[in-house]
Design a protein around this motif. Sequence first.
Motif, PDB file in Angstrom:
ATOM      1  N   ARG A  81      43.683  42.096  51.019  1.00  0.00           N
ATOM      2  CA  ARG A  81      43.113  43.313  51.107  1.00  0.00           C
ATOM      3  C   ARG A  81      42.204  43.700  49.940  1.00  0.00           C
ATOM      4  O   ARG A  81      41.144  44.066  49.947  1.00  0.00           O
ATOM      5  CB  ARG A  81      43.978  44.497  51.010  1.00  0.00           C
ATOM      6  N   THR A  85      38.185  43.927  49.991  1.00  0.00           N
ATOM      7  CA  THR A  85      37.705  44.974  49.234  1.00  0.00           C
ATOM      8  C   THR A  85      36.494  44.706  48.104  1.00  0.00           C
ATOM      9  O   THR A  85      35.568  45.403  48.136  1.00  0.00           O
ATOM     10  CB  THR A  85      38.694  46.058  48.542  1.00  0.00           C
ATOM     11  N   ASN A  88      33.464  43.850  50.088  1.00  0.00           N
ATOM     12  CA  ASN A  88      32.924  45.084  50.421  1.00  0.00           C
ATOM     13  C   ASN A  88      32.044  45.869  49.462  1.00  0.00           C
ATOM     14  O   ASN A  88      31.031  46.334  49.589  1.00  0.00           O
ATOM     15  CB  ASN A  88      34.118  45.936  51.220  1.00  0.00           C
TER      16      ASN A  88
END
Length: 184
Positions: A81, A85, A88
């Motif tokens: 994750r 991230t 992103n």
Amino acid sequence: MKLAEHKNLKLVITELPVKEKDKLLLRLIAKDKVLTEHLHFKLLEDESDLENRKEQIKSDIDNQIPELKKLTVKEALAKVRKMITGVNHFYKVTKDAVGEVELKIYILNKIPVDYKKSVFGYKDFGFLFATYYLKTVAITLNKSKKLHEDFQFDLSENINQLLSKIYSSKLAVAAEASNLPKEV
């Protein structure tokens, strides 16, 4: 408060002296870390800096993969994750949609899909990992379909490699159930 709701404010701001506008703009930018980084990228960096950012992310991923293989599925999910991230954040700063898809495919291809079982809760975290991984793959595939045909073609080999990896692992049944294609 949205600026669109206050048309008079917008008019007054546009009529401010340049010096005062600059002062206000700098105060506003300082309050938003991503906006500051985006403006730095847009105004002070070039194409080579974009490539350097991508290479840095890939290097960070390559350094984390050996450690990832030693983790439980719960710990691996947290790390994965965090990696996604980071991509992103890369997109928010650079607005490079092709780079975002390329990096996510790179990460998803590198991540192992089998982990050590933890004493408690393997089944739950194994399910969460599989769900997160496959959902990220599906989102990335959808984003790749929105890219120009040439970029889709350039990424197709890596996407097919990813899909092959999924369908030859324990995730195959879940991938089939979530309607992931076997190739693009």
